[in-house]
Structure formats: C-alpha cells, structure tokens
Design an enzyme around this catalytic site. Sequence first.
Site: not given
Ligand SMILES: *Cc1c(COP(=O)(O)O)cnc(C)c1O
Length: 441
Positions: A298, A370
């Site tokens: 993210r 919907c």
């Molecule tokens: C989803 C995930 C991330 C990334 O998470 P963010 O909140 O997008 O930084 C990193 N490592 C693992 C194992 C994940 O499942």
Amino acid sequence: MSFTPEIFSANASFDSELSIAGVSAGTLIRDFGSPLFVVDEADFKSRAFSFKTALDKHFGIHAGNVYYASKAFLNKEIARWIESVGIGIDVASGGELAVALAVNFPAERIQVHGNNKSEAEIEKAVLAGVGAIVVDSFHEIERVARVAASHKKIQKVFIRVTPGIEAHTHEFIATAHEDVKFGFSLASGAAWKAIEEIESEKSLKLVGLHSHIGSQIFDAAGFGVAAERVIGLLAKFRDHYSDELPELDLGGGFGVAYLPGEESVNADAVLGELASIVTRECGNVGIRVPHISIEPGRAIAGPTTTTLYTVGTTKNIELDGGDTRRYIAVDGGFTDNMRPALYDAKYHAVLANRISTSHNVSSRIVGKHCESGDIIIREIELPEDIAPGDILAVPVTGAYGRQMASNYNHLTRPAVIAVIDGNARIIVRRETEADLLALDI
Ligand SMILES: *Cc1c(COP(=O)(O)O)cnc(C)c1O
C-alpha cells in the site's frame, strides 16, 4: 473547493482543473474514457525507491531486500517499474507470479507467499528459480520439499511466523496466540516444529523467518514487538543448531493517509526505529543482526493513483429532520473500489474538471451497481452545482483498488493510465464487453 495536495500523488496540481504529471483530468477522460485509474509514474518509482534507500540507510550491511507486495496493484508495467528501481517483488498466487515472469523479473528477487499454494503454483515457482518460498503450513513444507526433490533442486524457504500481534491503524494488540489462517504460531510451538521439519528435509534450505502483522500501521511499536518475539525464535534456533539464520522479513503494512489531515508513515522514520529495536534485541539474545527485509504494498502503490469518475446523475433526498442529502452517482462503484464496502474505508474526492464557486452541500458519492452498499464516500462536502458530466477525482486508490476490481453487473473494469512529464499512456486497457463475453461457452 478544496484541493488537498498532501493526499494526491506527488505530481498532481490544481490550476483551473486537476492535472496529474501535467495532464489535465478533462484531457485524460476525453482521450481514454471514464472511469480511469491514473498512476503518477514518477511518484510510484520514487516511493518504491525511498523504501530501499531507507532500508539501506538504517540497516547498512544488514539491509536485506524491499519486496513490493504486488497484490496491492500489479500489471506488467508496474512489475517493470519495480524491477527498474532494483527492488524485489512478492507474489501470492500463480497469476501474480505469471505477471512477474512475463516481464522477465529476475527470479531470485521474487518471493512467494500464500496460505494455500497449490502444487502447480509451487512447481512453477520452484522451476522458475524464485528466491524464496515463504511456507505457511505443515502440508506445504511437505509439498515444497517433494516438488523441489522431484526436480533435484534445493529450495530456499522462509517460515511465516505469527507472533501474536494484531496491528491495524494506530493501535496494536499483543496477544499470546493468534487466531488467524496464516503462518505458524509462535506461542503454540508450531513455528519451532516447522523449523525442525524443514531442517529434516534435504530439498529445503531454511534461510529465515517472516512475520507480517497487519495493514495500515502507523507506528513502529507493533513491528517492534513482533521483531522481539521472532528474534527470540532466531536465538532458540542458534542455541539448538549452533548456527544462525541469515534472514528476517518483517512484512509490510506501512500506513498511508487517505483523508486530508492524515499523515502517511514516513519510511525513513519507521525504518530508523525498527533498526534500533532489531539491533537492541539481537544484542540482548546475542545473535548477529540478520538481513532485514520488508514488504510494503500500500505505501508504495496507494498514494500514486487517482480514480477519475464522470458524474451521471444527482439526486436530493430529504432526510428525517429536514436536512437534504445530495446523492452523486458516478460511472463506477464498489467494483472498482471495494474498500469502503469491505472495510468501511474512507476516501476524499474533489471536483476535478473546473473550479466551482457554489457553496458546499452534504453529499454522498455512490456507484451504479444494484446494491445500496455501493457507496464510495458516505459523507463529504461538495459544491452544490456538481452536475452530470463533471469529473470527480478520488485520490489514494492505487492499492487494492484496480487490483480488487470485479465485474459485478458486468461492468468492464477501468483502464489504468500512467502519466509522466506531460505524457499519458495506457498500461492496462479498459475491459470491453467482448472481454466479458469471451469466457462464456
Ligand atoms: C498484504 C501483505 C503485504 C503488504 O501489505 P501492505 O499493507 O499493502 O503494505 C506484505 N506482506 C504480506 C505477507 C502480505 O500479505
């Protein structure tokens, strides 16, 4: 009319209308249709690179890799950008792996996740020569070992450890056990048993431990407690095997701002804090500091991207008590941004194609599906004169936006446009009705 640059991508500006990297919202919609995901390419690369810079700065010779968590936002061009800044990529399915391999992403910089990898996915990863597979269950240890042995390979693996930390937004909870589907729990001894099983498999090489404690995390304390606990397990390994595991991956989850007034996690600050916690804990138990890796998703993708929608209809609804709510319906909805429906996530929006001088009214931005839960923003003040044909921009939609999009109501998923230095180009074309029909027999 409030343009809030801090939650738009780095090269967004507002003059008489919103521009991203020098291309106006109106031009983007005219040239590429609506709705659109617009990625600020330079911002994306620079965010990815800033995690590498911060990791290298704070961990020095102990810096491992930054792995971009591709599940946040993935397509071939993004995989190329990640490759070009010199970091690694996390994939969590055969499909994500296929994208990385399609752009010749160096296999040793690919790390494979997932709590239920199929045998076919494991085989594809092993044959590709991925850097590591993060094993998540006892069944998987056996499967990876068998697949690797059948191809006469030794596969590097990490163990995903659940250290009993639940972290979301500004708080974290440290518990003894963790009631989740992921990984091997530390407290129950499962993680230790996983170590023993892997050590007994000739076709597996255990290189380190992994923990990922959650998402939208804003301070280093949760990572710190997780690191402490996992480092305890590294020490137990050293005591038992008279050898040290070289790697520790502390996962992702670095938080970003979605609303005006919020602040994203500063990579440099959080990695600085993590470095001091890790160094101190390793000192306490007397092990060498392992190579530290992280997995931001993210925090790299989210803030780089803006969704542009076109307003289709508006409606004023009289509420009990005499107030009015203005419904603004756009040409997308929870199929291109399911986070509000899924997590009650909050977003901001601005009128993007012009400056309005009319006063703000309480508004709700909804999609065209919907479902009455098809709400993008439940409550926002927007100019009263917003009308059909206006463009609304919703920032911070890069992570878990296009990537979670679906075809409910047979909507075609939006195109993804990259903009840089005044140039815009399609990196994922808009789906067509022919694409939708192509799967039907
Ligand atoms: C989803 C995930 C991330 C990334 O998470 P963010 O909140 O997008 O930084 C990193 N490592 C693992 C194992 C994940 O499942």
